[in-house]
Design a protein around this motif. Structure first.
Motif, PDB file in Angstrom:
ATOM      1  N   ILE A 182      71.558 -72.654  99.314  1.00 40.09           N
ATOM      2  CA  ILE A 182      70.707 -73.598 100.043  1.00 40.09           C
ATOM      3  C   ILE A 182      71.333 -74.025 101.369  1.00 40.09           C
ATOM      4  O   ILE A 182      70.696 -73.955 102.431  1.00 40.09           O
ATOM      5  CB  ILE A 182      70.396 -74.842  99.176  1.00 40.09           C
ATOM      6  N   THR A 183      72.570 -74.447 101.325  1.00 37.19           N
ATOM      7  CA  THR A 183      73.223 -74.964 102.538  1.00 37.19           C
ATOM      8  C   THR A 183      73.325 -73.912 103.641  1.00 37.19           C
ATOM      9  O   THR A 183      72.931 -74.190 104.787  1.00 37.19           O
ATOM     10  CB  THR A 183      74.620 -75.526 102.194  1.00 37.19           C
ATOM     11  N   GLU A 236      71.958 -79.184  87.886  1.00 38.36           N
ATOM     12  CA  GLU A 236      71.256 -78.435  88.931  1.00 38.36           C
ATOM     13  C   GLU A 236      70.421 -79.359  89.808  1.00 38.36           C
ATOM     14  O   GLU A 236      70.441 -79.269  91.044  1.00 38.36           O
ATOM     15  CB  GLU A 236      70.364 -77.360  88.289  1.00 38.36           C
ATOM     16  N   LEU A 280      72.230 -71.804  93.645  1.00 37.22           N
ATOM     17  CA  LEU A 280      71.965 -73.002  94.434  1.00 37.22           C
ATOM     18  C   LEU A 280      72.932 -73.170  95.605  1.00 37.22           C
ATOM     19  O   LEU A 280      72.657 -73.934  96.531  1.00 37.22           O
ATOM     20  CB  LEU A 280      71.986 -74.240  93.537  1.00 37.22           C
ATOM     21  N   LYS A 281      74.023 -72.446  95.584  1.00 33.63           N
ATOM     22  CA  LYS A 281      74.956 -72.503  96.708  1.00 33.63           C
ATOM     23  C   LYS A 281      74.430 -71.763  97.940  1.00 33.63           C
ATOM     24  O   LYS A 281      75.084 -71.768  98.981  1.00 33.63           O
ATOM     25  CB  LYS A 281      76.320 -71.969  96.287  1.00 33.63           C
ATOM     26  N   THR A 322      75.483 -65.607 102.984  1.00 35.80           N
ATOM     27  CA  THR A 322      74.759 -66.406 101.988  1.00 35.80           C
ATOM     28  C   THR A 322      74.956 -65.841 100.592  1.00 35.80           C
ATOM     29  O   THR A 322      75.218 -66.586  99.631  1.00 35.80           O
ATOM     30  CB  THR A 322      73.262 -66.444 102.330  1.00 35.80           C
ATOM     31  N   THR A 369      71.318 -83.673  96.286  1.00 35.68           N
ATOM     32  CA  THR A 369      72.325 -84.041  97.276  1.00 35.68           C
ATOM     33  C   THR A 369      72.459 -83.008  98.390  1.00 35.68           C
ATOM     34  O   THR A 369      73.063 -83.296  99.425  1.00 35.68           O
ATOM     35  CB  THR A 369      73.694 -84.227  96.608  1.00 35.68           C
ATOM     36  N   THR A 370      71.909 -81.811  98.179  1.00 32.46           N
ATOM     37  CA  THR A 370      72.020 -80.738  99.170  1.00 32.46           C
ATOM     38  C   THR A 370      70.860 -80.736 100.150  1.00 32.46           C
ATOM     39  O   THR A 370      71.035 -80.420 101.330  1.00 32.46           O
ATOM     40  CB  THR A 370      72.109 -79.367  98.471  1.00 32.46           C
ATOM     41  N   LEU A 371      69.671 -81.085  99.691  1.00 36.41           N
ATOM     42  CA  LEU A 371      68.473 -81.039 100.534  1.00 36.41           C
ATOM     43  C   LEU A 371      68.481 -82.163 101.561  1.00 36.41           C
ATOM     44  O   LEU A 371      69.005 -83.247 101.299  1.00 36.41           O
ATOM     45  CB  LEU A 371      67.216 -81.155  99.669  1.00 36.41           C
ATOM     46  N   CYS A 406      60.997 -76.832  98.938  1.00 36.27           N
ATOM     47  CA  CYS A 406      61.931 -76.114  98.075  1.00 36.27           C
ATOM     48  C   CYS A 406      61.359 -76.073  96.662  1.00 36.27           C
ATOM     49  O   CYS A 406      60.814 -77.069  96.176  1.00 36.27           O
ATOM     50  CB  CYS A 406      63.290 -76.826  98.084  1.00 36.27           C
ATOM     51  N   TYR A 453      72.579 -81.474  92.035  1.00 33.82           N
ATOM     52  CA  TYR A 453      73.134 -80.669  93.127  1.00 33.82           C
ATOM     53  C   TYR A 453      72.090 -80.450  94.220  1.00 33.82           C
ATOM     54  O   TYR A 453      72.379 -80.604  95.413  1.00 33.82           O
ATOM     55  CB  TYR A 453      73.621 -79.324  92.577  1.00 33.82           C
ATOM     56  N   ILE A 454      70.872 -80.095  93.813  1.00 28.94           N
ATOM     57  CA  ILE A 454      69.817 -79.881  94.797  1.00 28.94           C
ATOM     58  C   ILE A 454      69.501 -81.172  95.535  1.00 28.94           C
ATOM     59  O   ILE A 454      69.328 -81.178  96.762  1.00 28.94           O
ATOM     60  CB  ILE A 454      68.536 -79.336  94.126  1.00 28.94           C
TER      61      ILE A 454
END
Length: 351
Positions: A88-89, A129, A85-86, A40, A135-137, A106, A132-133
């Motif tokens: 998160i995944t 930011e 933020l990378k 991570t 689309t990631t959550l 989050c 990005y969040i």
């Protein structure tokens, strides 16, 4: 040329299992293999330099700030040009596949970067930011809000994004700490900042030099009951994590003149003497500008932001602006800024 970016990005993720009532007494996220943590952090572009744990949580000092791992909560705070933020995944993936834990909320926060143009994607702007969040959550975190909380200085704003699967009506114990205080300080006193420089060729390890700085600066007096894990970087810079039961404190210092910066953060409850803590922090750094973000998840601690004013103003700083905002199932956030005395009194506004 830009200097080192001291302002941190902070990410807090909460998880739950099939049996939340029992999950809190288990190791939960603390059972993650260190390889998962390293993987991570590689995505974020930082590494672990020191670690310590107690019966409540694990605390890691990173090459770029800190990581805290509780059974159902993880907090990563990184500075410089890291891509926070990378994380998160991989965290969602490891929690789900290794521990059968599901993301429930989050929270992402940060101040205003000193060198915004030096930040890589997705930290190129708050809009980037948030996109990005978003689309990631996972889609079940449907209660979302993004907010930029302003101050009277255009260079000091507080950026907040929250997402949760719960509503305020169905959430009672999402957070096990009633409040979180995040402090950002710039324009540090030169003499005091000088204590965070190492002598060339001192022959000391980062751990021994860090312990020396903790004692020399009075950081150890902020909470004398805390177990302190500290580290001094070469040629300058300092990080520490403090552990006192289930609440943590952390300090990070970038002492270079021209872009000096220090941060302090802690979580706690009504038993924490936040006035003593804040006064010690101001004494240690004597900043020219200080911003304080107070997140409260319980109505009984809604007066914490008032205690901040009572603690800081006697130290020669005056509250210049104060903004408040509410976030779904995450509580309220109050953002205050302080500069040297003799201007207008603090007034509270709502975004």
């Amino acid at each position: 040329m830009s200097g080192f970016e001291g302002f941190e990005k902070r990410l807090e993720l909460h998880f739950f299992g099939d049996d939340p009532s029992n999950n809190m007494v288990k190791l939960g996220l603390r059972k993650l293999d260190f390889d998962c943590i390293q993987h991570t952090l590689e995505a974020v572009q930082c590494t672990v330099v020191s670690a310590v744990g107690n019966s409540y949580f694990d605390a890691y000092v990173l090459s770029e700030s800190s990581l805290f791992v509780y059974p159902t909560k993880i907090i990563i705070k990184t500075c410089g040009t890291t891509q926070l933020l990378k994380s998160i995944t991989p965290l969602i993936f490891f929690a789900q596949t290794h521990l059968n834990l599901t993301l429930s909320s989050c929270r992402y926060t940060r101040g205003s970067f000193i060198f915004p143009k030096a930040q890589p994607f997705p930290h190129t702007s708050f809009k980037d930011e948030v996109n990005y969040i978003e689309t990631t959550l996972p889609s079940n975190l449907c209660f979302r809000k993004a907010s930029i909380m302003p101050s009277k200085s255009s260079s000091h704003s507080w950026h907040v994004f929250t997402a949760t699967k719960f509503t305020a009506a169905t959430t009672t114990t999402t957070h096990n700490h009633p409040f979180t205080v995040e402090i950002c300080m710039t324009d540090l006193d030169r003499v005091l900042a000088g204590k965070f420089f190492r002598r060339p060729g001192d022959g000391k390890s980062g751990h021994s030099a860090g312990k020396e700085m903790t004692e020399l600066t009075g950081i150890g007096e902020i909470n004398e009951n805390a177990l302190v894990c500290d580290f001094a970087f070469d040629p300058c810079g300092y990080s520490m994590n403090g552990m006192d039961g289930d609440w943590y404190s952390t300090i990070h210092v970038t002492p270079e003149d021209g872009y000096s910066y220090a941060s302090f953060e802690c979580v706690g409850n009504d038993d924490v003497d936040i006035v003593h803590v804040l006064r010690k922090v101001v004494q240690i750094f004597r900043p020219g500008t200080i911003s304080v973000s107070t997140t409260t998840a319980a109505a009984t601690t809604s007066s914490v932001w008032r205690k901040v004013v009572g603690a800081v103003e006697p130290m020669g700083l005056k509250c210049r602006s104060c903004a408040m905002d509410q976030f779904p199932a995450e509580g309220s956030v109050v953002f205050q800024t302080f500069t040297p005395i003799r201007r207008k009194k603090c007034t509270l506004g709502r975004n």
